[in-house]
Scaffold this motif. Structure first.
Motif, PDB file in Angstrom:
ATOM      1  N   MET A   1     -31.622 -19.731 -32.816  1.00 30.00           N
ATOM      2  CA  MET A   1     -32.165 -19.276 -31.744  1.00 30.00           C
ATOM      3  C   MET A   1     -30.817 -18.131 -30.999  1.00 30.00           C
ATOM      4  O   MET A   1     -29.678 -18.984 -30.998  1.00 30.00           O
ATOM      5  N   ALA A   2     -31.366 -17.633 -30.262  1.00 31.18           N
ATOM      6  CA  ALA A   2     -30.252 -16.679 -30.000  1.00 31.18           C
ATOM      7  C   ALA A   2     -30.200 -17.656 -27.877  1.00 31.18           C
ATOM      8  O   ALA A   2     -31.406 -17.751 -27.518  1.00 31.18           O
ATOM      9  N   TYR A   3     -29.090 -18.490 -28.236  1.00 33.21           N
ATOM     10  CA  TYR A   3     -28.903 -18.204 -26.852  1.00 33.21           C
ATOM     11  C   TYR A   3     -28.326 -17.566 -25.606  1.00 33.21           C
ATOM     12  O   TYR A   3     -27.482 -16.552 -26.076  1.00 33.21           O
ATOM     13  N   ARG A   4     -28.471 -17.430 -24.382  1.00 29.29           N
ATOM     14  CA  ARG A   4     -27.845 -16.307 -23.484  1.00 29.29           C
ATOM     15  C   ARG A   4     -26.240 -16.904 -23.220  1.00 29.29           C
ATOM     16  O   ARG A   4     -25.532 -16.073 -22.458  1.00 29.29           O
ATOM     17  N   GLY A   5     -25.846 -18.336 -23.095  1.00 27.79           N
ATOM     18  CA  GLY A   5     -24.990 -18.608 -23.059  1.00 27.79           C
ATOM     19  C   GLY A   5     -24.145 -19.241 -21.360  1.00 27.79           C
ATOM     20  O   GLY A   5     -24.951 -19.306 -20.858  1.00 27.79           O
ATOM     21  N   ILE A   6     -23.306 -19.947 -21.805  1.00 27.89           N
ATOM     22  CA  ILE A   6     -22.636 -20.587 -20.551  1.00 27.89           C
ATOM     23  C   ILE A   6     -22.249 -20.043 -19.197  1.00 27.89           C
ATOM     24  O   ILE A   6     -22.425 -20.001 -18.146  1.00 27.89           O
ATOM     25  N   GLY A   7     -21.627 -18.837 -20.124  1.00 32.55           N
ATOM     26  CA  GLY A   7     -21.600 -17.838 -18.631  1.00 32.55           C
ATOM     27  C   GLY A   7     -23.126 -16.945 -18.145  1.00 32.55           C
ATOM     28  O   GLY A   7     -22.687 -17.223 -16.848  1.00 32.55           O
ATOM     29  N   TYR A   8     -23.826 -16.891 -18.884  1.00 34.53           N
ATOM     30  CA  TYR A   8     -24.931 -16.055 -18.280  1.00 34.53           C
ATOM     31  C   TYR A   8     -25.637 -17.246 -16.753  1.00 34.53           C
ATOM     32  O   TYR A   8     -25.777 -17.271 -15.918  1.00 34.53           O
ATOM     33  N   LEU A   9     -25.625 -18.217 -17.581  1.00 40.97           N
ATOM     34  CA  LEU A   9     -26.203 -20.066 -16.220  1.00 40.97           C
ATOM     35  C   LEU A   9     -24.887 -20.277 -14.691  1.00 40.97           C
ATOM     36  O   LEU A   9     -25.735 -20.525 -14.546  1.00 40.97           O
ATOM     37  N   ARG A  10     -24.024 -20.163 -15.639  1.00 40.84           N
ATOM     38  CA  ARG A  10     -23.444 -19.943 -14.634  1.00 40.84           C
ATOM     39  C   ARG A  10     -23.575 -18.904 -13.601  1.00 40.84           C
ATOM     40  O   ARG A  10     -23.669 -19.567 -11.889  1.00 40.84           O
ATOM     41  N   ASN A  11     -23.498 -18.042 -13.793  1.00 46.32           N
ATOM     42  CA  ASN A  11     -23.781 -16.979 -12.623  1.00 46.32           C
ATOM     43  C   ASN A  11     -25.167 -16.751 -12.306  1.00 46.32           C
ATOM     44  O   ASN A  11     -25.803 -16.916 -10.709  1.00 46.32           O
ATOM     45  N   LYS A  12     -26.493 -17.526 -13.065  1.00 46.25           N
ATOM     46  CA  LYS A  12     -27.492 -17.812 -12.027  1.00 46.25           C
ATOM     47  C   LYS A  12     -27.357 -18.282 -11.767  1.00 46.25           C
ATOM     48  O   LYS A  12     -28.337 -18.492 -10.669  1.00 46.25           O
ATOM     49  N   LEU A  13     -26.795 -19.654 -11.746  1.00 47.25           N
ATOM     50  CA  LEU A  13     -26.884 -21.286 -10.767  1.00 47.25           C
ATOM     51  C   LEU A  13     -25.590 -20.035  -9.587  1.00 47.25           C
ATOM     52  O   LEU A  13     -26.613 -21.039  -8.638  1.00 47.25           O
ATOM     53  N   ILE A  15     -25.903 -18.070  -7.881  1.00 43.15           N
ATOM     54  CA  ILE A  15     -26.626 -16.761  -7.243  1.00 43.15           C
ATOM     55  C   ILE A  15     -27.560 -17.657  -6.008  1.00 43.15           C
ATOM     56  O   ILE A  15     -27.977 -17.279  -5.115  1.00 43.15           O
ATOM     57  N   LYS A  16     -28.509 -18.576  -6.917  1.00 46.48           N
ATOM     58  CA  LYS A  16     -29.405 -19.907  -7.103  1.00 46.48           C
ATOM     59  C   LYS A  16     -28.858 -20.976  -6.334  1.00 46.48           C
ATOM     60  O   LYS A  16     -29.561 -21.254  -4.641  1.00 46.48           O
ATOM     61  N   ARG A  17     -27.631 -20.823  -5.848  1.00 45.11           N
ATOM     62  CA  ARG A  17     -27.087 -22.383  -5.138  1.00 45.11           C
ATOM     63  C   ARG A  17     -26.895 -21.979  -3.824  1.00 45.11           C
ATOM     64  O   ARG A  17     -27.704 -23.346  -2.786  1.00 45.11           O
ATOM     65  N   GLY A  18     -26.988 -20.923  -3.097  1.00 46.74           N
ATOM     66  CA  GLY A  18     -26.998 -21.169  -1.684  1.00 46.74           C
ATOM     67  C   GLY A  18     -28.629 -20.785  -1.377  1.00 46.74           C
ATOM     68  O   GLY A  18     -28.179 -21.347  -0.119  1.00 46.74           O
ATOM     69  N   ARG A  19     -29.602 -19.878  -1.610  1.00 49.52           N
ATOM     70  CA  ARG A  19     -30.668 -20.763  -1.052  1.00 49.52           C
ATOM     71  C   ARG A  19     -30.879 -22.166  -1.238  1.00 49.52           C
ATOM     72  O   ARG A  19     -31.381 -22.865   0.037  1.00 49.52           O
ATOM     73  N   VAL A  20     -30.112 -22.698  -2.100  1.00 54.57           N
ATOM     74  CA  VAL A  20     -31.268 -24.020  -1.743  1.00 54.57           C
ATOM     75  C   VAL A  20     -30.558 -24.995  -1.113  1.00 54.57           C
ATOM     76  O   VAL A  20     -30.220 -25.709  -0.697  1.00 54.57           O
ATOM     77  N   LYS A  21     -28.578 -24.483  -0.614  1.00 56.20           N
ATOM     78  CA  LYS A  21     -28.000 -25.298  -0.097  1.00 56.20           C
ATOM     79  C   LYS A  21     -28.691 -25.114   1.507  1.00 56.20           C
ATOM     80  O   LYS A  21     -28.243 -25.985   2.069  1.00 56.20           O
ATOM     81  N   GLY A 122     -31.538 -29.311  -7.609  1.00 57.54           N
ATOM     82  CA  GLY A 122     -31.710 -27.602  -7.810  1.00 57.54           C
ATOM     83  C   GLY A 122     -30.099 -27.526  -7.287  1.00 57.54           C
ATOM     84  O   GLY A 122     -30.243 -25.967  -8.506  1.00 57.54           O
ATOM     85  N   ASP A 123     -29.279 -27.101  -6.603  1.00 55.68           N
ATOM     86  CA  ASP A 123     -27.921 -26.843  -6.511  1.00 55.68           C
ATOM     87  C   ASP A 123     -26.515 -27.214  -7.429  1.00 55.68           C
ATOM     88  O   ASP A 123     -25.466 -26.234  -7.466  1.00 55.68           O
ATOM     89  N   ASP A 124     -26.939 -27.835  -8.332  1.00 53.43           N
ATOM     90  CA  ASP A 124     -26.365 -28.358  -9.404  1.00 53.43           C
ATOM     91  C   ASP A 124     -26.795 -27.578 -10.916  1.00 53.43           C
ATOM     92  O   ASP A 124     -26.177 -28.392 -11.668  1.00 53.43           O
ATOM     93  N   ALA A 125     -27.721 -27.299 -11.982  1.00 53.08           N
ATOM     94  CA  ALA A 125     -28.787 -26.790 -12.217  1.00 53.08           C
ATOM     95  C   ALA A 125     -29.109 -26.391 -12.686  1.00 53.08           C
ATOM     96  O   ALA A 125     -30.110 -25.931 -11.662  1.00 53.08           O
ATOM     97  N   THR A 126     -29.081 -25.432 -13.978  1.00 48.88           N
ATOM     98  CA  THR A 126     -30.432 -24.509 -13.754  1.00 48.88           C
ATOM     99  C   THR A 126     -30.644 -23.969 -15.337  1.00 48.88           C
ATOM    100  O   THR A 126     -30.192 -24.840 -16.173  1.00 48.88           O
TER     101      THR A 126
END
Length: 409
Positions: A1-13, A15-21, A122-126
């Motif tokens: 399976m092709a994965y997006r990678g940890i770098g992509y998920l870091r950026n995704k988190l 972006i969303k972290r501010g809204r959750v906080k 939710g502000d620490d995982a995605t």
């Protein structure tokens, strides 16, 4: 399976972290409400006025969601949860999901290979969600942050392994015996457009609460005028010292000099009409009504007593919308808890079970509204009549689902 990678998920988190906080700030009543600067004196613009309505909207459902057990539990998922402080774990996961739209359960193995379950907000995982199974295809979580909020320990989850990145000791790789990543989302009100769900603290809730907080602030300022009415005097000499406009507005004495510059008449004194607090009360009640309609609460829940104490049936009827929200949340959270228990069983047995192996296992919840004595009597009468028409249709297990009372047998 092709994965997006940890770098992509870091950026995704990130972006969303501010809204959750932001939603956690509203829940904790630490949000900053902007001041329009029109009716507030400069010295009082930093004054904070807070209301606990957002916390009430979340807790009104969270406190009513009590997970009981899994029925037809062939893999002893109940035993796994009980060994992981199930009372605290369920409540923590439910509360985080209602605030942030989703929370996560992180599964790992202890020294003896028994699964450990940990709730991550939710502000620490995605992750990347599989819309069919509602589990992740890959995930990312921050397990520890320093005092500045910078990640110190991170975890990257795939179906093959779990990789722990520690800034002090480096990376460690752990094989994953389960067929899915060991990070399970617990989602509230998901749909095709928002697969990770929707927060109980919606944009409308935050907007209404901000307006209501400003109303409370203005009422506190107006209370100063209400408590000590302002007086006025005219006919003073222009040489008299004049206050600036805000000092004049807030002063107990408002002075107007003579236009001719000469004291042709004696100064005249008077008093302005005393302000009324009723407009502020009416406006706050309007915002409370809007907030109640948005969240399924009643005016009584928000502190506005509208009637005499009601019976259990009347309370239940007035909270019908809230009951529907709670039943929907039970269906959403039950699936998430079952997924986490299924993967934990795979870790415990070190075997990749198929997801369909637990299709008969169903979550059981306590009733959203606990029945009172009158309601129990009505249920008993109804059960007798139904069982007379269809023998043994309602047994002890069904009655427990309705009443929440366990049989001694």
């Amino acid at each position: 399976m092709a994965y997006r990678g940890i770098g992509y998920l870091r950026n995704k988190l990130s972006i969303k972290r501010g809204r959750v906080k932001t939603r956690y700030m509203y829940y904790a009543m630490k949000h900053n409400v902007p001041d329009f600067g029109i009716s507030t004196p400069p010295k009082l613009r930093n004054m904070m006025s807070t209301l606990g309505w957002c916390g009430k909207a979340v807790d009104s459902i969270a406190d009513r969601l009590v997970f009981r057990e899994f029925a037809d539990d062939t893999f002893d998922i109940n035993g796994i949860y009980q060994a992981n402080n199930s009372d605290v774990l369920f409540d923590s996961a439910i509360l985080g999901a209602l605030i942030a739209s989703c929370s996560f359960i992180y599964i790992s193995a202890d020294e003896e290979g028994f699964p450990r379950l940990q709730v991550i907000n939710g502000d620490d995982a995605t992750g990347i969600l599989d819309p069919v199974t509602n589990m992740l295809t890959e995930g990312y979580a921050v397990l520890k942050r320093d005092d500045s909020g910078i990640p110190q320990i991170e975890a990257y989850f795939t179906a093959e392994s779990t990789i722990i990145y520690d800034k002090q000791s480096g990376a460690e790789v752990y094989d994953n015996p389960a067929p899915y990543p060991l990070l399970v989302p617990i989602i509230y009100r998901s749909d095709a457009d928002r697969p990770f769900g929707r927060s109980r603290i919606s944009r409308a809730c935050m907007s209404i609460l901000a307006s209501a907080s400003r109303t409370v602030k203005r009422s506190e300022i107006s209370a100063e005028f209400f408590s000590f009415p302002q007086k006025w005097v005219t006919g003073l000499s222009p040489d008299t010292e004049i206050l600036d406009k805000w000092s004049a507005a807030m002063s107990a004495m408002f002075a107007i000099t003579s236009s001719s510059g000469r004291n042709e008449s004696e100064p005249k004194f008077g008093q302005f009409t005393q302000q009324s607090m009723q407009p502020h009360n009416d406006q706050l009640k309007m915002f409370a009504s809007l907030f109640a309609g948005e969240t399924g609460l009643t005016m009584d829940d928000l502190g506005f007593v509208t009637d005499n104490p009601s019976s259990q049936e009347a309370i239940k009827a007035s909270h019908e919308t809230l009951r529907l929200y709670a039943k929907k949340a039970q269906r959403n959270f039950g699936t998430g808890f079952l997924n986490a228990g299924y993967l934990a069983a795979c870790v415990r047995d070190n075997f990749a079970y198929k997801r369909r192996a637990v299709y008969k296992t169903t979550p059981k919840w306590e009733p959203v509204f606990e029945p009172d004595a009158a309601m129990l009597s009505s249920i008993g009468d109804g059960a007798i009549k139904i069982n007379q028409a269809v023998p043994d249709y309602l047994d002890a297990e069904v009655l427990r689902d309705i009443t929440g009372i366990a049989s001694n047998k």
